[in-house]
Design a protein around this motif. Structure first.
Motif, short mmCIF file in Angstrom:
data_model
loop_
_atom_site.label_atom_id
_atom_site.label_comp_id
_atom_site.label_asym_id
_atom_site.label_seq_id
_atom_site.Cartn_x
_atom_site.Cartn_y
_atom_site.Cartn_z
N LEU B 153 1.55 -1.72 0.41
CA LEU B 153 1.82 -2.89 1.23
C LEU B 153 3.14 -3.54 0.86
CD1 LEU B 153 0.52 -4.61 3.49
CD2 LEU B 153 -0.41 -6.07 1.70
N SER B 154 3.38 -3.72 -0.44
CA SER B 154 4.61 -4.41 -0.84
C SER B 154 5.84 -3.56 -0.52
CB SER B 154 4.58 -4.79 -2.32
OG SER B 154 4.59 -3.65 -3.15
N ALA B 155 5.72 -2.24 -0.65
CA ALA B 155 6.86 -1.38 -0.34
C ALA B 155 7.17 -1.45 1.16
CB ALA B 155 6.57 0.07 -0.75
N LEU B 199 1.15 10.07 2.70
CA LEU B 199 0.73 9.33 3.87
C LEU B 199 1.61 8.13 4.16
CD1 LEU B 199 -3.04 9.31 3.01
CD2 LEU B 199 -2.01 10.62 4.84
N ALA B 200 2.44 7.78 3.20
CA ALA B 200 3.14 6.50 3.33
C ALA B 200 4.53 6.67 3.93
CB ALA B 200 3.24 5.84 1.98
N ILE B 205 8.01 5.80 -1.74
CA ILE B 205 6.70 6.38 -1.97
C ILE B 205 6.75 7.88 -1.75
CG2 ILE B 205 4.29 6.24 -1.28
CD1 ILE B 205 4.64 3.35 -0.80
N GLN B 206 7.65 8.32 -0.89
CA GLN B 206 7.80 9.76 -0.72
C GLN B 206 8.32 10.40 -2.00
OE1 GLN B 206 10.08 10.36 2.85
NE2 GLN B 206 8.50 9.39 4.08
N MET B 233 15.28 2.40 -3.17
CA MET B 233 14.71 2.52 -1.83
C MET B 233 15.72 1.85 -0.91
SD MET B 233 11.03 1.22 -0.37
CE MET B 233 11.26 -0.52 -0.10
N TRP B 234 16.48 2.65 -0.16
CA TRP B 234 17.53 2.12 0.68
C TRP B 234 18.40 1.11 -0.09
CZ3 TRP B 234 12.70 2.90 3.17
CH2 TRP B 234 12.74 3.91 4.15
N GLY B 235 18.81 1.52 -1.28
CA GLY B 235 19.73 0.70 -2.06
C GLY B 235 19.08 -0.33 -2.96
#
Lengths: 134, 402, 91
Positions: B153-155, B199-200, B205-206, B233-235
């Protein structure tokens, strides 16, 4: 005046034009848009503190923003305990921040310092300045 | 007297309203939020296919169907009590009392707090609060912030904030205390992410997906050699070997104190650093909001896979109390798609019961199958053992009902 | 850390909970009654899982099947006028 609005969004698109609404918070005038809640309209102006804890007088703001926690409770048009995060702003709405309440028997006060009479309590209240009119 | 009152206008409530209205039942939907759609309204993420799941559009689609069927949806209505007298339910709200023959409680979930010192300061909010402010109200929650708690959720929401141009310093764990439990343990956090990684939607998470089928030795090694600068994660750095010890400030958030932690989550002395931020989002997970089911006397079962205490119910969404149904996250934490599919089941179940029409049973059965399909294809899952959890609660109903 | 508030509404700290549990050697429910944790304005919605985690640790009680603290209506604060007075309207 700050305006922290997310006008352009790469997926959600451009924020459409909405009707401007004027309301007051603690007597001061602010503008928001139709669809804003009291909380979002104030946050758009950088205002976080909506009330103080009734006993400790510490400042509080939104926590859950969906009506569960009641941390955002403010007084709206003289009705107390209204959730700012759920209440849409309306033209001329008068919002007041939640105030502290008198707490003469605050457990943090050592017993020997507790007021013995109401007069003593009133004296002490003036000193600490943490209490307001009920 | 209505046929059904549906408490909650999220994906479950709206879907149920649609199936009920299709069968011409007299329906009232109530919700305390000023907009319909529940928490679906604020959702925004990319599916593994690359397509965007846009909560606003999904809600509009549901509302279009509900409005086409002339569904009575009442917003800004808070339910404070529900009672059953003989065969009639009384739903008590801030705008009067509504009588009905059936009730569907679709109140969703609430956030589990992960308290850390200083969390009561203005500027600290739940991760869900940030989602609503960002995507629903389109207001920036601050100038620069940090997310405490690393989970699905937070990610997802951190990504949503980035998309909206909100400046996030990083994501990190909450420093361990009795309450934060597993969320402060890097190994457990990595395990949780690795298991549901495939799944995320988010890139971070990948990253964990490489370890999904790996042995715990490999995963532990990943935790041990987790980059001190975090995985970007994207910087934006995401840390599982750094934790937030405290949130600091006089009258509002001014900074947080971050430190390095061992693979078990113990703070490493001397590694503290102060980071200037003006907002903090705390993410402790979700739990079913069951208070109305509790006041109604519905029995419960504590099922960890479903997020906590869950009202006993069967696959037709019936509780042991006749005429009382549940659907959506109140039955266990899953995605909005599953909630919607459950709502459809509940709606048909209610119609079958209200009209005494066995033929509707076919729709109930089909929609139950649909729930299973949606669950199997879910791109967001909060717990890998969800099927076990579902089986246990259905079993409970049988035990309870016999 | 000890001063850390667990129940925001009643400002009950971690220390308050643990000390009360130890001092009275009582059940989780009794600790809540003594400290008011979970009994504030929000009805325990925010702190209940956290308070339960602390008390599980302090008293050794495992989560039972029924909802740990009995839920009493009204589950939202309501003005008396709505509960039975002039504002009540039924349909």
């Amino acid at each position: 005046m700050k305006n922290n609005r997310i006008v352009d969004h790469p997926v959600l698109g451009k924020l459409e034009d909405r009707k401007e609404i004027t309301f007051t918070f603690d007597g001061k005038e602010y503008t928001g848009f139709e669809g804003d809640t009291v909380a979002s309209a104030l946050l758009a102006h950088g205002i976080r503190t909506l009330r103080v804890h009734e006993e400790s007088k510490k400042p509080r703001s939104i926590y859950c923003n969906i009506g569960h926690c009641y941390e955002c409770r403010v007084t709206v048009d003289d009705v107390r305990g209204v959730r700012a995060c759920l209440t849409p702003i309306r033209e001329g709405m008068a919002v007041d921040s939640g105030k502290g309440l008198p707490s003469p028997l605050n457990p943090s006060i050592p017993p020997e310092e507790l007021p013995r009479t109401y007069a003593e309590y009133e004296e002490k209240s003036k000193e600490t300045r943490g209490d307001t009119d009920a | 007297m209505h046929d059904v009152v549906i408490i909650g206008s999220g994906p479950a409530g709206l879907s149920a309203a649609i199936s009920c209205r299709e069968n011409n039942l007299e329906v009232v939907v109530v919700d305390e939020f000023p907009k319909a759609g529940g928490r679906l309204l604020g959702q925004l993420h990319q599916e593994p296919t690359g397509e965007w799941w846009n909560g606003i559009k999904e809600t509009e689609a549901l509302l279009e169907r509900a409005n086409a069927l002339q569904t009575d949806i009442r917003l800004e209505v808070s339910v404070y009590h529900v009672e059953k007298n003989d065969e009639t339910f009384k739903v008590y709200t801030n705008k009067g009392t509504i009588e009905s023959k059936n009730v569907l409680i679709a109140t969703g979930a609430a956030e589990t707090a992960a308290p850390i010192p200083g969390w009561t300061l203005p500027g600290v909010m739940s991760i869900g609060a940030a989602q609503v402010m960002t995507n629903v109200h389109r207001v920036k929650v601050g100038e620069k912030g940090i997310v405490v708690g690393v989970n699905v959720l937070s990610a997802a929401i951190a990504r949503e904030m980035q998309l909206a141009g909100v400046n996030l310093h990083s994501m990190a764990l909450p420093a361990a205390n009795i309450v934060t439990g597993d969320q402060s343990n890097p190994r457990k956090v990595m395990d949780a992410l690795a298991r549901i990684a495939h799944l995320a939607p988010s890139k971070f998470i990948q990253f964990g997906s490489r370890f999904a089928r790996a042995s715990s030795f490999v995963r532990n090694t990943a935790v041990k050699f987790f980059p001190p600068g975090g995985v970007k994660m994207w910087g934006m750095p995401v840390h599982i070997r750094k934790a937030i010890l405290s949130i600091n400030g006089e009258d509002k958030v001014e900074s947080v104190t971050m430190c390095k932690v061992t693979t078990d989550g113990a703070p490493i002395a001397g590694t503290e650093e102060e980071i200037d931020v003006d907002f903090v989002c705390i993410a402790g997970g979700l739990y079913p909001l069951v208070e109305l089911a509790a006041v109604m006397g519905v029995p419960f079962k504590y099922i960890e896979e479903l997020g906590g205490h869950v009202p006993v119910h069967n696959e037709q969404m019936e509780t042991p109390i006749e005429g009382l149904y549940v659907a959506g996250n109140i039955t266990g934490i899953e995605s909005a798609k599953v909630a919607g599919a459950q709502g459809t089941v509940a709606g048909y179940s209610i119609a079958k019961h209200a009209l005494g029409d066995e033929a509707i049973g076919e729709h109930v059965k089909n929609s139950m199958e649909q729930v299973k399909t949606v669950r199997a294809n879910a791109s967001i899952q909060f717990h890998p053992k969800i099927d076990q959890g579902r089986a246990r609660i259905a079993e409970s109903f049988e035990v309870n009902h016999s | 850390m000890d001063d850390m508030i667990v129940c925001r509404c009643e400002e009950v700290s971690l220390k308050d909970l643990v000390d009360t549990a130890n001092k009275y050697n009582c059940s989780a429910r009794e600790v809540k009654l003594r400290t008011r944790a979970g009994m504030g304005y929000c009805g325990g919605r925010t702190c209940r899982p956290a308070v339960d985690a602390v008390l599980q640790d302090a008293t050794g009680e495992k989560p039972r099947n029924d909802v740990p603290l009995k839920v009493q209506p009204p589950v939202r604060p309501m003005a008396l006028s709505k509960l039975g007075g002039k504002d009540r309207n039924e349909e």
